[in-house]
Design an enzyme around this catalytic site. Structure first.
Site, PDB file in Angstrom:
ATOM      1  N   GLU A   1     -63.434-185.421  35.922  1.00  0.00           N
ATOM      2  CA  GLU A   1     -63.795-185.409  34.505  1.00  0.00           C
ATOM      3  C   GLU A   1     -63.834-186.825  33.943  1.00  0.00           C
ATOM      4  O   GLU A   1     -64.698-187.172  33.134  1.00  0.00           O
ATOM      5  CB  GLU A   1     -62.786-184.554  33.736  1.00  0.00           C
ATOM      6  CG  GLU A   1     -62.730-183.115  34.196  1.00  0.00           C
ATOM      7  CD  GLU A   1     -61.418-182.420  33.853  1.00  0.00           C
ATOM      8  OE1 GLU A   1     -61.241-181.279  34.299  1.00  0.00           O
ATOM      9  OE2 GLU A   1     -60.579-183.017  33.170  1.00  0.00           O
TER      10      GLU A   1
ATOM     11  N   ASP B   1     -63.670-170.655  36.175  1.00  0.00           N
ATOM     12  CA  ASP B   1     -63.456-169.392  36.890  1.00  0.00           C
ATOM     13  C   ASP B   1     -63.408-168.278  35.855  1.00  0.00           C
ATOM     14  O   ASP B   1     -62.647-168.338  34.903  1.00  0.00           O
ATOM     15  CB  ASP B   1     -62.183-169.407  37.751  1.00  0.00           C
ATOM     16  CG  ASP B   1     -60.983-170.064  37.086  1.00  0.00           C
ATOM     17  OD1 ASP B   1     -61.134-171.186  36.570  1.00  0.00           O
ATOM     18  OD2 ASP B   1     -59.909-169.456  37.085  1.00  0.00           O
TER      19      ASP B   1
END
Length: 229
Positions: free
Chosen positions: A11, A199
């Site tokens: 990130e 997810d």
């Protein structure tokens, strides 16, 4: 100055690539990168996973750099069947779902400060509304405002995710946002959490997290680049 705190290297790297005039400072083993993105002053941190790491990094960032606002950007697991991989959740507030004083008669999630108790950690309205607007750069991706649930555990089971969603009304779960919010709240620094779903509610094994975290991180990075315009 805008502070950006991420848990994972993937990130941070996507934002470092477009940072100019970069200066690095290491404090408590954490690397802080100060520079400019789109001519705006930014300080960027990879804090590591978990609430303690996030809290340490947030306090140091506030003490050393005095940011006007802090964004905790990253990935999360969905607590809603309506949110799929790549979709975005932006915090209206955060909770810490693993705070548990129920044996003493307190509600689950209640945080004990020295001068108050509360469950919700409110995010900054101007910041979260601006982040939501910036999500328009992502085509075919749903972006919603809601509650982010934080805890020092990777929540995989559908039953556990459903329990957190039902008890707290949260849309996603992760491991840092509530700690960043906690420190910002006590320091009176505006904050918001941006989470891209890695997810979904049904497919939530660790292997799925490993597989899709790069796609989810890319979406978070795109929104942050737009925010910094």
């Amino acid at each position: 100055m805008t502070g950006i705190i991420c848990a994972l290297k993937i990130e941070v790297d996507g934002l470092k690539e477009v940072m100019t005039n970069t200066e690095k400072k290491t404090v408590a083993g954490l690397d802080f990168f100060k520079g400019e993105i789109n001519s705006r002053e930014v300080v960027l941190l990879e804090c590591g996973i978990g609430k303690v790491n996030a809290a340490i990094g947030t306090q140091i960032m506030i003490d050393y750099y005095s940011p006007d606002v802090i964004i905790n950007s990253g990935i999360a697991g969905s607590l809603s069947k309506d949110l799929k991989i790549g979709d975005i959740v932006i915090s209206k507030d955060c909770v810490q779902h693993d705070m548990d004083g129920t044996e003493m008669g307190d509600p689950r999630g209640e945080i004990w400060y020295t001068d108050e108790k509360r469950i919700d950690i409110p995010a900054d309205k101007i910041t979260y509304e601006k982040l939501l607007k910036c999500c328009e750069v992502l085509r075919g991706v749903k972006a919603v405002l809601g509650r982010v649930a934080t805890g020092d555990t990777f929540v995989a089971s559908i039953d556990r995710r459903k329990a957190i969603a039902d008890e707290f009304g949260a849309l996603c779960c992760e491991m840092e946002g509530g700690a960043v919010g906690h420190v910002c709240y006590r320091n009176k620094v505006p904050y918001a959490v941006l989470r891209s779903i890695s997810d979904d509610f049904n497919n939530n094994e660790f292997v799925d997290f490993e597989k899709f975290r790069y796609t989810a991180a890319e979406n978070s990075i795109k929104v942050m680049k737009e925010f910094l315009k």
